[in-house]
Design a protein around this motif. Structure first.
Motif: not given
Length: 347
Positions: A88-89, A97-99, A203-209
């Motif tokens: 799942v991960l 990405k947003w999933a 999620l802060v890290l995920l939002a980065k490029e």
């Protein structure tokens, strides 16, 4: 002329059909009947294979029972649950990405819920619904709003749970001691900072490029730390690392975790993050440190609460927070290294 009653001469050619039948009859006469022998051989081979499989299964079950007796975990179930979570991960990070956002939100809320239940069972006053509402706001704001607003909403969430707890205490009129009330307020803020806020940094890290690769990388290293410690501790563990906090953790297990972390850090750094090898080694070492501290910290909390696991929702693993303990603190190291290493790689 040949009389019709005379027998056919041997030099007369026979038909093709007659020659074929004669050849088949001759081959059948020359070939021994191997049917029963072949069947017997196949039965013996199948019986031998079944015996080997049964022996291997018995050996595996015996080893699993020894591991379960030593660690209290069912190895087979733990592996299956881990693989399911891993799929799942991977699917959420690599394809959409947003999933990963609902995945992270669900994990954070479940961890908050089970931690709050454990605290309530120990006699603490925890407002479950307000904690979940505040936690959801903190986690979601990390991905969908600007960073400064995320910080503002964090402080709003902390104020919300504190005020709710104080108002609830005043409304109860039960004469609860001041020290206990203060402890309840501190626990309300600790829940938000430890679970919701640290989880939101993912999620802060995920939002980065390219942030999805950093999230996947630090989780891989954290899992490598856990796996290396588990394998080395089971096979070679003799010297307890922190017997008063977690008696089953050993220095041999820590050595195995260190080796696994550095190797995994170098590999993900080179092939996933585009880092130099030494950057990957630093990445692995920092994740090792934060994952170990996070694991020991949660073990200390559970020991103080008098419980072995936060819950039994994940068979073979314990609770959701038992799987997040090493990840929650590791995201701080991963986010810090993102800010440090990304400019170096770009230049």
């Amino acid at each position: 002329m040949t009389d019709a009653s005379d027998p056919p001469r041997s030099d007369q050619p026979s038909s093709p059909q007659t020659r074929r039948e004669a050849g088949e009859a001759r081959r059948a006469a020359e070939t021994p009947d191997t049917g029963p022998a072949l069947q017997s051989h196949l039965r013996a081979a199948r019986s031998e294979l079944e015996g080997h499989v049964a022996q291997a299964r018995a050996d595996f079950e015996e080893a699993n029972e020894r591991i379960k007796e030593r660690t209290g975990r069912d190895l087979i179930v733990a592996i299956l649950i881990g693989l399911a979570i891993g799929l799942v991960l991977l699917g959420s990070l690599l394809f959409v990405k947003w999933a990963f956002v609902p995945f992270a939100l669900a994990a954070a809320l479940l961890a908050l819920f089970e931690f709050a239940r454990a605290l309530i069972a120990s006699g603490r006053r925890v407002d479950l619904i307000p904690q979940l509402i505040a936690g959801a706001v903190v986690v979601l704001s990390a991905y969908f709003v600007d960073s400064w607003l995320h910080w503002v909403l964090l402080f709003v969430a902390l104020a919300f749970v504190v005020v709710w707890r104080l108002v609830g205490q005043m409304a109860s009129h039960d004469g609860r001691a001041y020290g206990l009330v203060l402890g309840d307020v501190l626990i309300a803020t600790f829940l938000q900072l430890y679970v919701a806020f640290l989880g939101s940094l993912t999620l802060v890290l995920l939002a980065k490029e390219g942030g999805e690769w950093w999230v996947l990388s630090f989780i891989i290293v954290a899992v490598a730390v856990d796996t290396g410690a588990y394998a080395a501790g089971i096979t070679m563990g003799k010297h307890p690392m922190a017997p008063r906090i977690s008696p089953k953790k050993t220095w041999e297990g820590f050595a195995g975790a260190a080796a696994a972390a550095i190797l995994a850090g170098v590999l993900v750094g080179l092939f996933m993050l585009g880092l130099e090898w030494w950057m990957g080694a630093v990445f692995g070492i920092l994740i090792l440190a934060t994952a170990t501290v996070g694991d020991l910290g949660e073990s200390m909390i559970k020991r103080d609460l008098g419980i072995k696991d936060m819950s039994s929702w994940l068979p073979g693993h314990g609770g959701v927070l038992d799987r997040l303990d090493s990840i929650l603190l590791s995201v701080v190291a991963a986010l810090t290294l993102y800010y440090l290493f990304t400019p170096l790689v770009a230049s």
